[in-house]
Design a protein around this motif. Structure first.
Motif, PDB file in Angstrom:
ATOM      1  N   TRP A  26      49.219  71.693  54.833  1.00 13.67           N
ATOM      2  CA  TRP A  26      49.405  70.663  53.815  1.00 13.67           C
ATOM      3  C   TRP A  26      50.284  69.526  54.353  1.00 13.67           C
ATOM      4  CZ3 TRP A  26      47.638  69.120  49.136  1.00 13.67           C
ATOM      5  CH2 TRP A  26      48.411  68.188  48.438  1.00 13.67           C
ATOM      6  N   PRO A 163      42.579  65.114  44.914  1.00 13.04           N
ATOM      7  CA  PRO A 163      43.564  65.852  44.107  1.00 13.04           C
ATOM      8  C   PRO A 163      43.389  65.706  42.602  1.00 13.04           C
ATOM      9  CG  PRO A 163      44.555  63.879  45.048  1.00 13.04           C
ATOM     10  CD  PRO A 163      43.185  63.995  45.651  1.00 13.04           C
ATOM     11  N   VAL A 164      43.737  66.780  41.892  1.00 11.64           N
ATOM     12  CA  VAL A 164      43.679  66.832  40.429  1.00 11.64           C
ATOM     13  C   VAL A 164      45.024  67.350  39.925  1.00 11.64           C
ATOM     14  CG1 VAL A 164      42.476  67.746  38.408  1.00 11.64           C
ATOM     15  CG2 VAL A 164      41.205  67.334  40.531  1.00 11.64           C
ATOM     16  N   ARG A 165      45.517  66.718  38.878  1.00 12.05           N
ATOM     17  CA  ARG A 165      46.817  67.088  38.290  1.00 12.05           C
ATOM     18  C   ARG A 165      46.629  67.470  36.829  1.00 12.05           C
ATOM     19  NH1 ARG A 165      52.637  64.256  37.778  1.00 12.05           N
ATOM     20  NH2 ARG A 165      52.841  64.369  35.521  1.00 12.05           N
ATOM     21  N   GLN A 189      45.731  73.585  44.206  1.00 13.11           N
ATOM     22  CA  GLN A 189      45.532  72.280  44.820  1.00 13.11           C
ATOM     23  C   GLN A 189      46.112  72.240  46.237  1.00 13.11           C
ATOM     24  OE1 GLN A 189      44.069  69.034  43.558  1.00 13.11           O
ATOM     25  NE2 GLN A 189      42.967  70.794  42.770  1.00 13.11           N
ATOM     26  N   THR A 192      43.747  74.057  48.380  1.00 15.43           N
ATOM     27  CA  THR A 192      42.562  73.217  48.584  1.00 15.43           C
ATOM     28  C   THR A 192      42.792  72.215  49.693  1.00 15.43           C
ATOM     29  OG1 THR A 192      41.846  73.410  46.282  1.00 15.43           O
ATOM     30  CG2 THR A 192      41.051  71.502  47.510  1.00 15.43           C
ATOM     31  N   CYS A 204      37.491  73.222  46.336  1.00 16.99           N
ATOM     32  CA  CYS A 204      37.601  71.910  45.713  1.00 16.99           C
ATOM     33  C   CYS A 204      37.579  72.079  44.200  1.00 16.99           C
ATOM     34  CB  CYS A 204      36.479  70.983  46.170  1.00 16.99           C
ATOM     35  SG  CYS A 204      34.819  71.573  45.783  1.00 16.99           S
ATOM     36  N   ASN A 205      37.744  70.958  43.482  1.00 18.34           N
ATOM     37  CA  ASN A 205      37.675  70.974  42.022  1.00 18.34           C
ATOM     38  C   ASN A 205      36.743  69.868  41.566  1.00 18.34           C
ATOM     39  OD1 ASN A 205      38.652  70.097  39.180  1.00 18.34           O
ATOM     40  ND2 ASN A 205      39.648  72.068  39.482  1.00 18.34           N
ATOM     41  N   LYS A 252      44.308  62.945  50.604  1.00 18.50           N
ATOM     42  CA  LYS A 252      45.684  63.123  50.140  1.00 18.50           C
ATOM     43  C   LYS A 252      46.268  61.752  49.803  1.00 18.50           C
ATOM     44  CE  LYS A 252      50.050  65.361  51.521  1.00 18.50           C
ATOM     45  NZ  LYS A 252      50.768  65.992  52.669  1.00 18.50           N
ATOM     46  N   ILE A 257      44.795  60.565  42.600  1.00 17.73           N
ATOM     47  CA  ILE A 257      44.973  61.717  41.717  1.00 17.73           C
ATOM     48  C   ILE A 257      44.257  61.482  40.390  1.00 17.73           C
ATOM     49  CG2 ILE A 257      46.639  63.065  40.371  1.00 17.73           C
ATOM     50  CD1 ILE A 257      48.668  62.601  42.595  1.00 17.73           C
TER      51      ILE A 257
END
Length: 382
Positions: A26, A163-165, A189, A192, A204-205, A252, A257
């Protein structure tokens, strides 16, 4: 007794190595910022928003999309109504009458009810080179598409995981339910980003994905996975990865996001996570199977040790030491990912939530393979 103790030590060591590797991976992902120099990206984008019974969320989603900084002539938004029984389609139709957004109704098109059918219909109608998929309950930062387009242009990616928050609804606040699912999601995340960037397994999402329309068509879209109730994200990702193993990336970037609300109820949360876990036996990517198995076995050790402690108190001590070790192993990794999402203040709750997370993991892992769940008012049996 010594055999079980040795097994615990061995598994925790393997788990520790895996989490340390994820943390390192990461940290090595380069940050990507929205471009400021001219010329700006010129790729044409189609945003697909599959929606079913989203009358409470769809207008906020469309409003957020209308505020994108990306040139309006270079992107289109297609909402695909997946047999909604509420006013979702009517709200989108009214919105589309005064904007360049468009609506596809699967019921009117005579197409079956499924998220994969919805996305496939959207891809077929798309005029964009780059397909970006999201969910109807999501919101976006103004430079979301601009950042996505710039990253695509610089990497020639075939598939991008982004990315998802999870945010708390205003009325919910920091409840136990919010804290548990948010910290769990932060961890997912981080895994991921780490796994995709180092290409060690596919993850992934579907709330924040992008892929070339051409790549989707080259792998025959959802063919061979279309009968599965879930997997419009990870299973498709792996199909594209097999054809283009060097062209799958994780973006990233804080500007990229996508935010979504936490589940409002425990029932909704469990059904969501069971749906996610139900894909495990269908993964063609066997690398992730071994990771999931290790994680599940580590968590399963705790109830096993507590049962064994009824005959020997030694196992209670082992369970306590195992819990402390697990917390110390995970904390630095989750903290660095939480900082990226601006949610590092939640880490104060992380140690206290370990027992809940262990119990949830054991239950969800089992029900994901042998139970049933409800999604968008549909009951799905394993």
């Amino acid at each position: 007794m010594l055999v079980l103790t040795f097994i615990c030590v061995l598994l925790v060591t393997l788990y520790g190595v895996l989490i340390v590797y994820y943390r390192w991976a990461w940290k090595t992902i380069p940050f990507c910022s929205p471009p400021t120099d001219r010329p700006l990206p010129q790729v044409r984008i189609t945003v697909l928003v599959p929606a079913r019974n989203e009358e409470k969320n769809i207008l906020a989603c469309l409003t957020s999309l209308s505020l994108q900084s990306y040139p309006k002539e270079l992107f289109e938004v297609i909402v695909i109504d997946d047999h909604s029984t509420d006013n979702t389609a009517a709200l989108v139709s009214e919105w589309a009458a005064t904007s360049p957004f468009s609506l596809i109704c699967l019921r009117l098109a005579g197409i079956g009810s499924s998220k994969k059918f919805a996305i496939g219909s959207g891809v077929h109608a798309a005029r964009g080179t780059l397909i970006v998929t999201t969910d109807a309950d999501c919101r976006f930062k103004p430079d979301w598409l601009l950042t996505m387009a710039a990253f695509y242009g610089s990497t020639n990616a075939k598939f991008i995981a982004a990315p998802v928050r999870i945010d708390a609804p205003p009325a919910q606040g920091h409840t136990l339910l919010f804290l548990l699912q948010t910290l769990d999601f932060i961890t997912l995340q981080g895994i991921t980003g780490a796994s995709v960037s180092r290409r060690i397994h596919s993850m992934c999402n579907g709330a924040n994905l992008a892929y070339e329309k051409k790549a989707f068509e080259e792998v025959d879209g959802f063919r061979d996975i279309d009968k599965l109730p879930s997997g419009d994200d990870m299973l498709l990702m792996h199909k594209i990865y097999k054809k283009y193993p060097e062209k799958v990336f994780f973006l990233k970037s804080r500007a990229a996001i996508v935010s979504t609300h936490a589940e409002h109820t425990w029932k909704g949360f469990f059904h969501q996570r069971i749906r996610w876990a139900s894909k495990a036996s269908s993964y063609d990517d066997k690398r992730i199977f071994w990771v999931l198995l290790l994680v599940y076995v580590i968590n399963l050790l705790f109830p096993a040790l507590l049962v064994a402690a009824c005959w020997n108190r030694w196992y209670l001590l082992i369970a306590l030491l195992l819990g402390i070790a697990k917390t110390f192993i995970e904390y630095p990794f989750v903290r660095i990912v939480a900082r990226f999402f601006g949610q590092q203040r939640l880490m104060v709750y992380f140690p206290c939530l370990q027992p809940f997370h262990i119990l949830y993991t054991v239950i969800i892992g089992w029900l994901g393979q042998f139970g049933s769940y409800r999604w968008k008012d549909r009951k799905v049996n394993k």
